[in-house]
Design an enzyme around this catalytic site. Structure first.
Site, PDB file in Angstrom:
ATOM      1  N   MET A  60       0.834  -1.201   0.000  1.00 35.71           N
ATOM      2  CA  MET A  60       0.000   0.000   0.000  1.00 35.71           C
ATOM      3  C   MET A  60       0.871   1.253   0.000  1.00 35.71           C
ATOM      4  SD  MET A  60      -3.565  -0.688   1.966  1.00 35.71           S
ATOM      5  CE  MET A  60      -3.005  -0.462   3.633  1.00 35.71           C
ATOM      6  N   TYR A  79       4.167   3.904   0.828  1.00 32.79           N
ATOM      7  CA  TYR A  79       4.923   4.471   1.942  1.00 32.79           C
ATOM      8  C   TYR A  79       5.927   3.428   2.436  1.00 32.79           C
ATOM      9  CZ  TYR A  79       5.752   8.388   4.999  1.00 32.79           C
ATOM     10  OH  TYR A  79       6.322   9.471   5.608  1.00 32.79           O
ATOM     11  N   LEU A  80       6.799   3.032   1.520  1.00 30.35           N
ATOM     12  CA  LEU A  80       7.654   1.866   1.707  1.00 30.35           C
ATOM     13  C   LEU A  80       8.699   2.088   2.787  1.00 30.35           C
ATOM     14  CD1 LEU A  80       8.236   0.889  -2.032  1.00 30.35           C
ATOM     15  CD2 LEU A  80       6.361   0.222  -0.505  1.00 30.35           C
ATOM     16  N   HIS A  81       9.024   0.995   3.481  1.00 27.39           N
ATOM     17  CA  HIS A  81      10.087   0.990   4.483  1.00 27.39           C
ATOM     18  C   HIS A  81      10.970  -0.232   4.233  1.00 27.39           C
ATOM     19  CE1 HIS A  81       7.687  -2.112   6.425  1.00 27.39           C
ATOM     20  NE2 HIS A  81       6.669  -1.259   6.543  1.00 27.39           N
ATOM     21  N   HIS A 110       9.333  -3.663   3.436  1.00 29.17           N
ATOM     22  CA  HIS A 110       8.927  -3.861   2.037  1.00 29.17           C
ATOM     23  C   HIS A 110      10.132  -4.138   1.148  1.00 29.17           C
ATOM     24  CE1 HIS A 110       5.619  -1.006   3.418  1.00 29.17           C
ATOM     25  NE2 HIS A 110       4.931  -2.046   2.992  1.00 29.17           N
ATOM     26  N   GLY A 117       5.197 -10.088   4.484  1.00 25.75           N
ATOM     27  CA  GLY A 117       5.954 -10.057   5.725  1.00 25.75           C
ATOM     28  C   GLY A 117       5.218 -10.754   6.861  1.00 25.75           C
ATOM     29  N   GLN A 118       5.983 -11.398   7.732  1.00 28.73           N
ATOM     30  CA  GLN A 118       5.428 -12.073   8.901  1.00 28.73           C
ATOM     31  C   GLN A 118       4.721 -11.091   9.843  1.00 28.73           C
ATOM     32  OE1 GLN A 118       5.192 -15.294   9.819  1.00 28.73           O
ATOM     33  NE2 GLN A 118       4.232 -14.699  11.763  1.00 28.73           N
ATOM     34  N   LYS A 119       5.068  -9.810   9.783  1.00 33.86           N
ATOM     35  CA  LYS A 119       4.451  -8.831  10.679  1.00 33.86           C
ATOM     36  C   LYS A 119       2.931  -8.878  10.597  1.00 33.86           C
ATOM     37  CE  LYS A 119       3.346  -4.656  10.388  1.00 33.86           C
ATOM     38  NZ  LYS A 119       2.078  -3.887  10.526  1.00 33.86           N
ATOM     39  N   SER A 163       6.497  -0.474  10.147  1.00 35.84           N
ATOM     40  CA  SER A 163       5.145  -0.329   9.628  1.00 35.84           C
ATOM     41  C   SER A 163       4.990   1.089   9.093  1.00 35.84           C
ATOM     42  CB  SER A 163       4.114  -0.571  10.737  1.00 35.84           C
ATOM     43  OG  SER A 163       2.812  -0.181  10.326  1.00 35.84           O
TER      44      SER A 163
END
Length: 281
Positions: A26, A28-30, A33, A143-145, A181
């Site tokens: 979605m 707003y990558l960090h 990602h 991601g596991q998150k 996140s």
């Protein structure tokens, strides 16, 4: 890197590739990602990503309008990693006027996040199903998150016989353990410091498990007690659940999922740890 906004153009571009790894986002990558993009590149060669803030997974009172967005920054990050295709549809492209079809994954969508966010996973499953149909990936990376999301998507892929593999990658964390996140940007400095309590609560329960505790109620109590020590933390749930069904457990089994949802100020955060198997005798 090709940035494509329509389904027709994306399908045309997809034809240039054989094996394709896919990272749906979605935006707003960090670094979480980006770790998925790197793994997709390593395993598949060619990589596609999507950037689409999906309105159907937000309830009316949730943060769709204020969800962080920075398309130019996201595209620059993906370009630096050698991403081949980026799908950036608008809402009308994904949900044309008159759209009435949705995907419902029963049972696993109704617990944990599903119990406090009714309809959320209906929106998730629908948009991911559509993206899989458009992108036709060999492997899709998550991601596991977002542990429950991965359970829902794996069940959907299995039940609908979709010809792809779902790959779940470890949670990427800040130095103090906070899971990365896009919503972390909402946290004020004092709230950001307080947010480290989520991972601390999970680790305390994990330590008890490694020490021999097998009563799920005791692990839940440890998480609650740790969270209660942080004045800014408002608990929504703590859970010790089966990793596949997400049903709450009485006795802990190998791979059980510790998870929690907590509000820090106005920001809702989730996190989890899958417990390791018992060591051999």
């Amino acid at each position: 890197m090709d940035v494509i906004a329509t389904i027709q153009d994306f399908r045309r571009a997809r034809g240039r590739f054989g094996r394709l790894g896919f990272v749906p986002t979605m935006g707003y990558l960090h670094d979480g990602h980006l770790s998925l993009v790197r793994q997709a590149r390593a395993e598949c060669g060619a990589v596609a990503a999507s950037i689409f803030v999906n309105p159907t997974q937000f309830a009316p009172h949730e943060d769709f309008s204020r969800y962080p967005r920075d398309m130019e920054r996201d595209l620059a990050l993906l370009r630096d990693l050698g991403t081949d295709l980026v799908f950036t549809p608008g809402v009308a492209e994904m949900y044309p006027p008159g759209s009435v079809t949705a995907v419902e994954v029963s049972e696993v969508s109704e617990r944990l996040e599903g119990a406090v966010r009714p309809g959320h996973f209906r929106g998730v499953a629908t948009v991911v199903c559509k993206l899989f149909n458009i992108v036709q990936p060999t492997r899709a990376y998550f991601g596991q998150k977002d542990a429950q999301q991965t359970v829902v998507i794996r069940r959907m892929v299995r039940d609908l016989a979709m010809p792809l593999e779902v790959v779940v990658c470890p949670t990427v964390r800040e130095p103090d353990g906070l899971a990365m996140s896009s919503r972390n940007v909402y946290l004020a400095p004092e709230e950001r410091r307080a947010a480290a309590v989520l991972y601390r609560a999970l680790r305390q329960a994990e330590a008890a498990y490694r020490g021999g505790e097998r009563a799920a109620a005791s692990l839940r109590r440890i998480m609650r007690d740790t969270l209660a020590g942080e004045p800014l933390a408002e608990i929504e749930y703590v859970s010790v659940a089966h990793p596949d069904s997400l049903a709450e457990l009485d006795a802990v089994i190998d791979g059980a999922l510790l998870s929690l949802a907590v509000r820090i100020g106005r920001t809702r955060l989730i996190d989890n740890i899958p417990l390791p198997p018992d060591p051999p005798d």
